[in-house]
Each structure stands twice: as structure tokens, then as C-alpha cells.
Design an enzyme around this catalytic site. Structure first.
Site, mmCIF file in Angstrom:
data_model
loop_
_atom_site.group_PDB
_atom_site.id
_atom_site.type_symbol
_atom_site.label_atom_id
_atom_site.label_comp_id
_atom_site.label_asym_id
_atom_site.label_seq_id
_atom_site.Cartn_x
_atom_site.Cartn_y
_atom_site.Cartn_z
ATOM 1 N N GLY A 113 0.839 -1.208 0.000
ATOM 2 C CA GLY A 113 0.000 0.000 0.000
ATOM 3 C C GLY A 113 0.865 1.245 0.000
ATOM 4 O O GLY A 113 0.532 2.247 0.634
ATOM 5 N N GLY A 173 -0.530 5.007 -1.193
ATOM 6 C CA GLY A 173 -1.569 5.739 -0.466
ATOM 7 C C GLY A 173 -1.002 6.923 0.298
ATOM 8 O O GLY A 173 0.188 7.240 0.194
ATOM 9 N N GLN A 174 -1.882 7.552 1.084
ATOM 10 C CA GLN A 174 -1.502 8.789 1.787
ATOM 11 C C GLN A 174 -0.316 8.569 2.729
ATOM 12 O O GLN A 174 0.653 9.315 2.707
ATOM 13 C CB GLN A 174 -2.700 9.318 2.595
ATOM 14 C CG GLN A 174 -2.448 10.684 3.212
ATOM 15 C CD GLN A 174 -3.393 11.012 4.364
ATOM 16 O OE1 GLN A 174 -4.096 10.162 4.892
ATOM 17 N NE2 GLN A 174 -3.417 12.267 4.764
ATOM 18 N N ASP A 218 2.081 -1.811 -4.472
ATOM 19 C CA ASP A 218 0.668 -1.419 -4.401
ATOM 20 C C ASP A 218 -0.052 -2.099 -5.554
ATOM 21 O O ASP A 218 0.601 -2.652 -6.453
ATOM 22 C CB ASP A 218 0.528 0.122 -4.509
ATOM 23 C CG ASP A 218 -0.709 0.627 -3.761
ATOM 24 O OD1 ASP A 218 -1.811 0.108 -4.013
ATOM 25 O OD2 ASP A 218 -0.578 1.524 -2.919
ATOM 26 N N ILE A 219 -1.394 -2.029 -5.559
ATOM 27 C CA ILE A 219 -2.115 -2.613 -6.697
ATOM 28 C C ILE A 219 -2.131 -1.660 -7.896
ATOM 29 O O ILE A 219 -2.597 -2.011 -8.966
ATOM 30 C CB ILE A 219 -3.581 -3.007 -6.365
ATOM 31 C CG1 ILE A 219 -4.275 -1.897 -5.589
ATOM 32 C CG2 ILE A 219 -3.653 -4.324 -5.629
ATOM 33 C CD1 ILE A 219 -5.777 -2.075 -5.534
ATOM 34 N N ARG A 220 -1.650 -0.420 -7.687
ATOM 35 C CA ARG A 220 -1.550 0.526 -8.797
ATOM 36 C C ARG A 220 -0.250 1.294 -8.642
ATOM 37 O O ARG A 220 0.338 1.308 -7.548
ATOM 38 C CB ARG A 220 -2.733 1.504 -8.769
ATOM 39 C CG ARG A 220 -2.756 2.286 -7.485
ATOM 40 C CD ARG A 220 -4.009 3.101 -7.276
ATOM 41 N NE ARG A 220 -4.128 3.425 -5.857
ATOM 42 C CZ ARG A 220 -3.634 4.513 -5.273
ATOM 43 N NH1 ARG A 220 -2.986 5.416 -5.991
ATOM 44 N NH2 ARG A 220 -3.762 4.708 -3.985
ATOM 45 N N TYR A 245 -15.111 -0.118 9.305
ATOM 46 C CA TYR A 245 -13.662 0.090 9.395
ATOM 47 C C TYR A 245 -13.183 -0.122 10.839
ATOM 48 O O TYR A 245 -12.191 -0.809 11.088
ATOM 49 C CB TYR A 245 -13.375 1.512 8.921
ATOM 50 C CG TYR A 245 -11.970 2.006 9.041
ATOM 51 C CD1 TYR A 245 -10.932 1.433 8.313
ATOM 52 C CD2 TYR A 245 -11.671 3.110 9.855
ATOM 53 C CE1 TYR A 245 -9.643 1.942 8.402
ATOM 54 C CE2 TYR A 245 -10.392 3.625 9.945
ATOM 55 C CZ TYR A 245 -9.376 3.033 9.217
ATOM 56 O OH TYR A 245 -8.107 3.538 9.298
ATOM 57 N N LYS A 275 -10.529 -2.795 12.360
ATOM 58 C CA LYS A 275 -9.304 -2.394 13.068
ATOM 59 C C LYS A 275 -9.270 -2.993 14.479
ATOM 60 O O LYS A 275 -8.219 -3.431 14.946
ATOM 61 C CB LYS A 275 -9.194 -0.858 13.125
ATOM 62 C CG LYS A 275 -8.833 -0.224 11.795
ATOM 63 C CD LYS A 275 -7.425 -0.615 11.346
ATOM 64 C CE LYS A 275 -7.020 -0.008 10.024
ATOM 65 N NZ LYS A 275 -5.765 -0.540 9.487
HETATM 66 C C1 AKB Z 1 -10.453 7.756 8.456
HETATM 67 O O1 AKB Z 1 -10.956 8.883 8.545
HETATM 68 O O2 AKB Z 1 -11.088 6.748 8.121
HETATM 69 C C2 AKB Z 1 -8.992 7.590 8.805
HETATM 70 C C3 AKB Z 1 -8.799 7.186 10.226
HETATM 71 C C4 AKB Z 1 -9.103 8.114 11.325
HETATM 72 O O3 AKB Z 1 -8.368 6.095 10.473
HETATM 73 N N1 AKB Z 1 -8.292 8.814 8.545
#
Ligand code: AKB
Length: 314
Positions: A9, A12-13, A35-37, A143, A147
Site C-alpha cells: 500500500g 496511499g496517503q 501497491d495494486i496501482r 472500518y 481495526k
Molecule cells: C479515516 O478517517 O477513516 C482515517 C482514520 C481516522 O483512520 N483517517
């Protein structure tokens, strides 16, 4: 001291800046971006790059064997806002990629892993102010659930198989080199681009939504400092709380107005407001400070100045 390192990855950012930082600190040839791109020219031209899907175990294993990789930074993930739209894709990417690297370490093919967690592990039942390292979590987003599960698996693999996996719970990250994608804290990056390009920003969070944030330079330094510690220093094997500043959209707008007096802010909260409302307002990172001397350097004023100056020059 340089060790062959793989970044999954890398475009990414966070991955972009991490790759550039590791390449300038160590031997660029030993920092393998993937990365995939494909990513930015600075990343593609500065050292080895492999097109790689973080959910493909065999493909990662091939790259690890080819470059004799010792350390892996797993930065590929689907962030909070996008994950609400594609829950199963988010779960598959966020969990399978983690299992791939944990299992490679369990089998002795790599010796150290960095995996990022997030303030998203906390939910509506969590104390909102100075959220402690250990507290009620109950994340309410796709998400956040991935996590929190990831944190449990990291600790399990460490205790059960001795896997040296290290992690921090990143707050919203503010950077100018690469845009974030699909997060709830993305407004704090977009705002700087719009301030310079249009003189105004229409924010997708409401004006008083306070969230924990961090300038990217601090986040990269934290990551490297944690990875450089001896294993005995790292007493938290789920993920460390990490903090530098907290602010609301209106406080960020005021900070920008000190540099661009005519800057105008408007508010049109969307579905991301509910995500932000479920997260802490500020974080207690005492454990990171105690275990590996974590100290942030950038406050809101310094971040605002650095963002505007760097974006103007880029
Ligand atoms: C998001 O906004 O999803 C991320 C994070 C806080 O993990 N920047």
C-alpha cells in the site's frame, strides 16, 4: 542500519510518505514499494516497486523471497467512509492482508511487522475526552470493527507465536504530498487544497465536530520510532494510542484565516458526520510516551503554516 523492507500500500496517503522517508534514511534499494496501482513519479523513480495485491498471499511471499525481506509495513486498507459503502470488500481487504503478513511472520519468513490501527477502534460508548489506552471500545463502523479485530489478532499472534508486530492508532492525518481517500478525517486535507485553489471550502462535517488529528511528519516519525525500539520496550502489542492535537472544522478554518484572511467556510454534513460523532474528541497517549518517548512536534498553527507553504510550492 538497513534491512530489506516491503511496504504494502505504498501509493496511499501514509505509504507514499513512509516509503520516501525510509528510502532517504536507509539504502533506497532495500525499501521495496508495492501497491495494486502505480504511484507518484517520486515514489516510482526512487527505488524498487512491485505491483502487488495485499490480499494475495503467494504474490507477497514471492516478493519477500526475491528481495529477502525482513520487515513489512502493511499500509493497504479501506478507510472509514468507503468501508461503510462496501462492507465486505473492506473486511476482506483489511483482514486478509493482515492475516497474510501475520502468517508470513509466524512461518519465520519475515521478522517484524508494522500494521496501522486507528482512532476508529473506539465507538459511541467510549469516553470522548482523553480516551485512555484501555477502555470500552465497541466500534460502530465497518472500518472500526476491522481495526479492532486486527488489534486482537496482532496481540494473539504476538503472545501465541512470538510475532513481532507493532502498531499505533493513527488519528486523522494531514499531509500535502498525497491525498487521503475514503476517510472521515479527509476534510482536514481537502480544506487546504480548496483554500488555495478557490478561497472557500464546503465541509462535510459540522463546525463543532472535534477530532484527534496529526501532521504527517509526526505520524511518520512516530512509526519509525516505534519500529526502531527493542522488542522489550514495546509492551503494547494490540496498538498504541497516539496523539498530537484535536480541533474542529471551525477551529481549522480560523487557523487558515490567520494566513488567508478572506477564506470562507460553509458546512453541509453528510453520512460521515455519524462516523465522526462515534469517535473520540481527544486521545490520551501516555503509554506511547512512557514506552518509547513519543512527543509530537506539530500543533494546529505549525500544521496550517506547513500545509499552506508546501502546497503553494508543490
Ligand atoms: C479515516 O478517517 O477513516 C482515517 C482514520 C481516522 O483512520 N483517517
Amino acid at each position: 542500519m538497513s534491512k530489506p523492507t516491503l511496504i504494502l500500500g505504498a501509493c496511499g496517503q501514509i505509504g507514499t510518505e513512509l516509503t520516501l522517508a525510509l528510502r532517504s534514511a536507509y539504502s533506497a534499494e532495500e525499501i521495496i514499494a508495492s501497491d495494486i496501482r502505480e504511484g507518484k513519479p517520486a515514489l516510482m523513480d526512487g527505488g524498487p516497486f512491485e505491483l502487488l495485491d495485499a490480499t494475495n498471499y503467494e504474490a507477497i511471499e514471492d516478493v519477500i523471497m526475491h528481495y529477502e525481506i525482513e520487515e513489512v509495513y502493511l499500509m493497504a486498507a479501506m478507510l472509514s467512509a468507503t468501508a461503510e459503502k462496501f462492507p465486505m470488500r473492506a473486511w476482506n481487504l483489511n483482514m486478509n492482508a493482515l492475516f497474510n503478513v501475520l502468517n508470513l511472520a509466524k512461518e519465520g519468513k519475515i521478522s517484524k511487522i508494522f500494521w496501522p490501527s486507528s482512532i476508529a477502534v473506539f465507538g459511541p460508548d467510549t469516553p470522548k475526552l482523553h480516551t485512555p489506552q484501555q477502555t470500552i471500545m465497541n466500534p460502530s463502523t465497518v472500518y472500526g470493527i476491522s481495526k479492532q479485530s486486527g488489534e486482537r489478532w496482532c496481540e494473539y499472534y504476538h503472545k501465541k507465536f512470538g510475532v513481532d508486530v507493532r502498531s499505533v492508532r493513527y488519528p486523522g492525518l494531514i499531509s500535502w504530498k498525497t491525498l487521503p481517500g475514503g476517510g472521515t478525517t479527509d476534510y482536514a486535507v481537502e480544506i487546504f487544497h480548496d483554500a488555495l485553489e478557490k478561497g472557500s471550502y464546503d465541509c462535510f462535517l459540522s463546525e463543532n465536530t472535534q477530532l484527534p488529528m496529526m501532521y504527517m511528519d509526526d505520524a511518520i516519525r512516530a512509526t519509525r520510532e516505534l519500529m526502531e525500539r527493542t522488542p522489550e520496550d514495546v509492551t503494547v502489542r494490540s496498538s498504541y494510542n497516539l496523539a498530537s492535537m484535536s480541533f474542529s472544522p471551525s477551529e481549522l478554518a480560523e487557523s487558515i484565516q490567520k494566513e488567508i484572511p478572506d477564506f470562507k467556510m460553509s458546512y453541509a454534513p453528510d453520512f460521515r458526520q455519524a462516523i465522526a460523532d462515534s469517535w473520540p474528541k481527544s486521545i490520551d497517549d501516555t503509554k506511547a510516551r512512557e514506552d518509547w518517548d513519543w512527543q509530537p512536534e506539530f500543533d494546529l498553527k505549525a500544521t496550517t503554516k506547513a500545509m499552506l507553504q508546501n502546497l503553494k510550492q508543490s
